[in-house]
Design a protein around this motif. Structure first.
Motif, PDB file in Angstrom:
ATOM      1  N   ALA A   1       0.840  -1.205   0.000  1.00 51.31           N
ATOM      2  CA  ALA A   1       0.000   0.000   0.000  1.00 51.31           C
ATOM      3  C   ALA A   1       0.868   1.245   0.000  1.00 51.31           C
ATOM      4  N   TRP A   2       0.483   2.248  -0.786  1.00 51.89           N
ATOM      5  CA  TRP A   2       1.155   3.541  -0.918  1.00 51.89           C
ATOM      6  C   TRP A   2       2.520   3.452  -1.610  1.00 51.89           C
ATOM      7  N   VAL A   3       3.076   2.262  -1.730  1.00 48.23           N
ATOM      8  CA  VAL A   3       4.400   2.100  -2.342  1.00 48.23           C
ATOM      9  C   VAL A   3       4.282   1.529  -3.752  1.00 48.23           C
ATOM     10  N   ALA A   4       3.460   0.497  -3.904  1.00 48.89           N
ATOM     11  CA  ALA A   4       3.367  -0.243  -5.167  1.00 48.89           C
ATOM     12  C   ALA A   4       2.435   0.471  -6.136  1.00 48.89           C
ATOM     13  N   GLU A   5       2.974   1.499  -6.813  1.00 46.26           N
ATOM     14  CA  GLU A   5       2.155   2.185  -7.821  1.00 46.26           C
ATOM     15  C   GLU A   5       2.749   1.921  -9.208  1.00 46.26           C
TER      16      GLU A   5
ATOM     17  N   LEU B   1       7.519  -9.741 -12.025  1.00 46.16           N
ATOM     18  CA  LEU B   1       6.110  -9.356 -12.108  1.00 46.16           C
ATOM     19  C   LEU B   1       5.885  -8.179 -11.168  1.00 46.16           C
ATOM     20  N   GLY B   2       5.610  -7.019 -11.739  1.00 47.75           N
ATOM     21  CA  GLY B   2       5.291  -5.847 -10.943  1.00 47.75           C
ATOM     22  C   GLY B   2       3.834  -5.867 -10.522  1.00 47.75           C
ATOM     23  N   LEU B   3       3.558  -5.332  -9.354  1.00 48.76           N
ATOM     24  CA  LEU B   3       2.185  -5.260  -8.853  1.00 48.76           C
ATOM     25  C   LEU B   3       1.828  -3.834  -8.460  1.00 48.76           C
ATOM     26  N   ILE B   4       0.595  -3.452  -8.771  1.00 50.57           N
ATOM     27  CA  ILE B   4       0.009  -2.207  -8.275  1.00 50.57           C
ATOM     28  C   ILE B   4      -0.791  -2.563  -7.027  1.00 50.57           C
TER      29      ILE B   4
ATOM     30  N   ALA C   1      -3.649  -1.983  -4.717  1.00 49.70           N
ATOM     31  CA  ALA C   1      -4.908  -1.241  -4.667  1.00 49.70           C
ATOM     32  C   ALA C   1      -5.225  -0.753  -3.256  1.00 49.70           C
ATOM     33  N   ALA C   2      -4.769  -1.495  -2.250  1.00 43.48           N
ATOM     34  CA  ALA C   2      -5.006  -1.123  -0.844  1.00 43.48           C
ATOM     35  C   ALA C   2      -6.467  -0.735  -0.634  1.00 43.48           C
ATOM     36  N   SER C   3      -6.717   0.444  -0.057  1.00 43.52           N
ATOM     37  CA  SER C   3      -8.103   0.897   0.161  1.00 43.52           C
ATOM     38  C   SER C   3      -8.493   1.982  -0.828  1.00 43.52           C
ATOM     39  N   ALA C   4      -7.791   2.045  -1.958  1.00 43.61           N
ATOM     40  CA  ALA C   4      -8.048   3.098  -2.944  1.00 43.61           C
ATOM     41  C   ALA C   4      -9.316   2.818  -3.746  1.00 43.61           C
TER      42      ALA C   4
ATOM     43  N   GLU D   1      -6.808   4.129 -13.332  1.00 40.84           N
ATOM     44  CA  GLU D   1      -5.811   5.074 -13.844  1.00 40.84           C
ATOM     45  C   GLU D   1      -4.393   4.499 -13.719  1.00 40.84           C
ATOM     46  N   GLN D   2      -4.110   3.859 -12.598  1.00 38.28           N
ATOM     47  CA  GLN D   2      -2.799   3.249 -12.379  1.00 38.28           C
ATOM     48  C   GLN D   2      -2.507   2.168 -13.430  1.00 38.28           C
ATOM     49  N   VAL D   3      -3.502   1.341 -13.698  1.00 37.63           N
ATOM     50  CA  VAL D   3      -3.343   0.270 -14.691  1.00 37.63           C
ATOM     51  C   VAL D   3      -3.045   0.871 -16.066  1.00 37.63           C
ATOM     52  N   ARG D   4      -3.792   1.891 -16.428  1.00 37.10           N
ATOM     53  CA  ARG D   4      -3.595   2.519 -17.752  1.00 37.10           C
ATOM     54  C   ARG D   4      -2.231   3.182 -17.866  1.00 37.10           C
TER      55      ARG D   4
END
Length: 312
Positions: free
Chosen positions: A21-25, A38-41, A43-46, A53-56
């Motif tokens: 959370a807050w780090v993996a963007e 494999l990178g991960l975004i 999502a946490a509580s967002a 938007e992050q995925v795009r």
């Protein structure tokens, strides 16, 4: 370094970056994927729109597979689960709950599902539900943790399920990766070491705190509430543990940590913020790019076990 995990995920190396959370963007996720992992975004509580938007944005930076980590306790989990399908995300990892109600939708979309588990029973349940792999995360990890260490959790889960197991918690270098292979893991998930990479959009204070960490700097708060969290010791952890020892209420303890991770990651407040990091923080001594880190991990692991038939 091909294993069942690299084949399932379509990646070069069986190295997964934790969905912190807050780090993996998206900057970090894309950099890890471009480097062969494999990178991960996270999502946490967002809200779902933020995840979309992050995925795009990640897709603009990489054409390699990447994933999204969903914290299933999030109030937006249902919406985020749909966004992953709508945006064609190839991999999802899950934590803080069970993803069973989303499985049918995700599998129909061809998404690979990898729950994070901390027990044999939950790993078996996830296999029955259709998971492609599981991440067995030991208590050495940063952030929210279970009770069992990686050393004892991974082999028990490997023995209990037929799907590939990814080891997490306490892995900082090729020695840790080689050890995970020996325990039966087919891949590794790392979090803390990726926090200090050049591409991580994290305040310099946070990165420096990890680099300067000693072996004795790790603390676990929240054991009394049933929600243990591992972070580096500071004024906040000291106050929290003092309150816990004096029988403070759950509400009082929650108030102390409210927004704590954001304070550390975004604002750089490493005294009052929650500097989540694994026990391996004491082994992280330098900053480097994601490419450099992954190549270092691969070379070290190959030097130790490259000729022992662990890769396929």
């Amino acid at each position: 370094m091909k294993t069942e995990v690299t084949k399932i995920l379509g990646i070069e190396y069986p190295i997964i970056q934790g969905g912190m959370a807050w780090v993996a963007e998206y900057h970090l996720a894309a950099a890890v994927s471009n480097a062969g992992g494999l990178g991960l975004i996270g999502a946490a509580s967002a809200p779902a729109d933020w995840v979309r938007e992050q995925v795009r944005e990640a897709k603009k930076l990489t054409d390699k597979p990447f994933g999204v980590n969903i914290m299933l306790m999030s109030p937006y989990a249902d919406e985020v689960a749909k966004v992953i399908v709508e945006e064609g995300v190839p991999v999802v990892t899950t934590g803080a709950g069970t993803p069973e109600k989303y499985m049918e939708m995700w599998k129909a979309a061809g998404i690979k599902v990898i729950p994070v588990v901390a027990s044999v029973a939950f790993a078996k349940r996830m296999e029955r539900a259709g998971a492609d792999c599981v991440v067995a995360e030991g208590s050495e990890a940063g952030g929210h943790i279970g009770e069992s260490t990686t050393m004892v959790l991974v082999p028990q889960i490997v023995d209990a399920v037929n799907i590939p197991v990814i080891a997490a918690g306490g892995i900082a270098d090729g020695r840790g990766m080689a050890a995970a292979y020996m325990l039966g893991a087919k891949g590794m998930q790392l979090g803390t070491h990726f926090v200090v990479t050049d591409e991580a959009q994290v305040h310099d204070n946070y990165k420096e705190r990890i680099i300067k960490a000693k072996d004795i700097d790790s603390r676990v708060t929240g054991r009394s509430t049933g929600h243990p969290v591992r972070a580096l010791r500071n004024e906040m952890t000291k106050k929290y543990i003092d309150l816990e020892n004096n029988g403070a209420s759950f509400e009082e303890l929650e108030l102390l940590t409210l927004g704590g991770l954001r304070k550390a990651v975004v604002d750089g407040d490493i005294k009052a913020g929650s500097v989540m990091a694994g026990q391996i923080a004491g082994m992280v001594k330098e900053r480097m790019s994601c490419q450099e880190l992954i190549q270092k991990l691969v070379k070290e692991t190959d030097d130790l076990i490259g000729g022992m038939g662990f890769y396929e």
